[in-house]
Motif scaffolding. Structure first.
Motif, mmCIF file in Angstrom:
data_model
loop_
_atom_site.group_PDB
_atom_site.id
_atom_site.type_symbol
_atom_site.label_atom_id
_atom_site.label_comp_id
_atom_site.label_asym_id
_atom_site.label_seq_id
_atom_site.Cartn_x
_atom_site.Cartn_y
_atom_site.Cartn_z
ATOM 1 N N ASP A 117 2.701 2.153 -75.005
ATOM 2 C CA ASP A 117 2.870 3.588 -74.761
ATOM 3 C C ASP A 117 3.934 4.168 -75.688
ATOM 4 O OD1 ASP A 117 1.003 3.353 -72.743
ATOM 5 O OD2 ASP A 117 2.347 3.997 -71.127
ATOM 6 N N PHE A 118 5.072 3.487 -75.769
ATOM 7 C CA PHE A 118 6.169 3.987 -76.596
ATOM 8 C C PHE A 118 5.745 4.086 -78.056
ATOM 9 C CE2 PHE A 118 9.913 3.385 -79.270
ATOM 10 C CZ PHE A 118 10.774 4.359 -78.774
ATOM 11 N N LEU A 119 5.088 3.057 -78.559
ATOM 12 C CA LEU A 119 4.698 3.062 -79.966
ATOM 13 C C LEU A 119 3.570 4.039 -80.251
ATOM 14 C CD1 LEU A 119 4.968 -0.720 -80.865
ATOM 15 C CD2 LEU A 119 6.475 1.141 -81.583
ATOM 16 N N ALA A 120 2.755 4.329 -79.254
ATOM 17 C CA ALA A 120 1.745 5.376 -79.451
ATOM 18 C C ALA A 120 2.419 6.722 -79.662
ATOM 19 C CB ALA A 120 0.797 5.427 -78.256
ATOM 20 N N ARG A 121 3.542 6.930 -78.970
ATOM 21 C CA ARG A 121 4.278 8.179 -79.136
ATOM 22 C C ARG A 121 5.109 8.177 -80.416
ATOM 23 N NH1 ARG A 121 5.410 7.153 -73.541
ATOM 24 N NH2 ARG A 121 7.481 6.399 -74.153
ATOM 25 N N GLN A 122 5.573 7.025 -80.834
ATOM 26 C CA GLN A 122 6.508 6.918 -81.950
ATOM 27 C C GLN A 122 5.895 6.188 -83.148
ATOM 28 O OE1 GLN A 122 8.767 9.279 -81.210
ATOM 29 N NE2 GLN A 122 10.391 7.942 -81.956
ATOM 30 N N PHE A 123 4.605 6.301 -83.320
ATOM 31 C CA PHE A 123 3.902 5.585 -84.385
ATOM 32 C C PHE A 123 4.453 5.924 -85.762
ATOM 33 C CE2 PHE A 123 0.327 5.323 -87.430
ATOM 34 C CZ PHE A 123 0.004 3.982 -87.286
ATOM 35 N N ASP A 124 4.692 7.189 -86.016
ATOM 36 C CA ASP A 124 5.189 7.576 -87.344
ATOM 37 C C ASP A 124 6.559 6.973 -87.619
ATOM 38 O OD1 ASP A 124 2.954 8.994 -88.071
ATOM 39 O OD2 ASP A 124 3.746 10.940 -87.450
#
Length: 222
Positions: free
Chosen positions: A139-146
Motif C-alpha cells: 500500500d505504501f509503495l503504491a502511494r509512493q512509487f515515484d
C-alpha cells in the motif's frame, strides 16, 4: 482510547514519525513505510502500553544505512522503555541488522523483507521460483512509487531506460494491505508504466499482525 493518525506519506518517507504525548512500557522502532499499519493495529487492539517511533522510509533506498540508524535509535530510547522491538525485516542489510539486533538484545521481525512478512513468510517462501520475476508493491509503495522507484532510477528523466531496469520482470504483484480501489488503480498504473502484467493479492497485515500481537503480551505487567 486515543486514536493516532499518521503523518502524510512524504513526512514518513523523509522524516519518519514519533508519537507525541505517549508513554508505554514497549517501544516499536519501525520503518516509516509501516506506520499506518502499526497505528491501525495499535488502535484496533487497544495497545496503549506500546509507543511507536519510525525511521524515515527512504532508508530503503540506501539499505547500507539501516543498521546504523537502528543502532542509534535503540541507544537513544533504551532508557525510556522496558523493551524495544525492531519492526524491520532484513531489508537488504545482508544479515547485518539481525546481527546488530542480537548484539543489542532486541528482537526484530522475521523475514527477508516486508513483502515476505505481509504475505506470511511461510507462504512467501513456498512460492519460491514462481516469484523470481515478480516486482512487489505494498500500500505504501503504491502511494509512493515515484519517490521510491521512478525517481531514484532516473526514469522521470530517462523513461527510455525502463526496459533495461525491468526487462527481467514479468509481473507486478500488488500486495494489498487494505481494500482500497484507489490504491489498486494506482498500483495497476505502476504496472502499466513498467510494462508489466498486473496481479493484486490481498495479504492484510500477515505476519506483521501476529508478531505485534505476540510482542504486545511481553509487557512486564502482563
Amino acid at each position: 482510547m486515543q486514536h493516532n493518525s499518521p503523518p502524510d506519506d512524504e513526512s514518513l518517507t523523509s522524516q519518519g514519525y514519533s508519537e507525541t504525548g505517549r508513554s508505554g512500557s514497549i517501544l516499536l522502532l519501525a520503518c516509516g513505510a509501516l506506520a499506518r499499519e502499526i497505528l491501525d493495529l495499535k488502535n484496533r487492539n487497544g495497545w496503549d502500553h506500546i509507543s511507536l517511533t519510525c525511521l524515515p522510509a527512504i532508508l530503503h533506498v540506501h539499505p547500507e544505512r539501516i543498521t546504523q540508524a537502528v543502532e542509534e535509535a535503540v541507544a537513544k530510547h533504551r532508557d525510556e522503555y522496558d523493551q524495544i522491538f525492531v519492526v524491520y525485516a532484513d531489508c537488504g542489510t545482508g544479515g547485518l541488522l539481525q546481527k546488530a539486533c542480537a548484539e543489542l538484545g532486541v528482537e526484530m521481525v522475521q523475514g527477508p523483507h516486508c513483502y515476505s512478512f505481509f504475505e506470511g513468510n511461510q507462504a512467501f517462501d513456498a512460492r519460491g521460483e514462481d516469484e523470481t520475476t515478480a516486482f512487489y508493491l505494498t500500500d505504501f509503495l503504491a502511494r509512493q512509487f515515484d519517490a521510491f522507484v521512478w525517481k531514484p532510477l532516473g526514469l522521470d528523466r530517462h523513461p527510455e531506460l525502463r526496459d533495461m531496469y525491468f526487462g527481467n520482470y514479468t509481473k507486478l504483484v500488488y500486495q494489498a494491505q487494505t481494500d482500497d480501489p484507489d490504491l489498486t488503480d494506482r498500483a495497476r498504473d505502476c504496472a502499466d508504466r513498467m510494462g508489466l502484467a498486473f496481479e493484486r493479492r490481498f495479504t492484510g497485515y500477515g505476519d506483521l499482525e501476529t508478531t505485534l500481537a505476540d510482542w504486545a503480551t511481553r509487557a512486564p505487567n502482563n
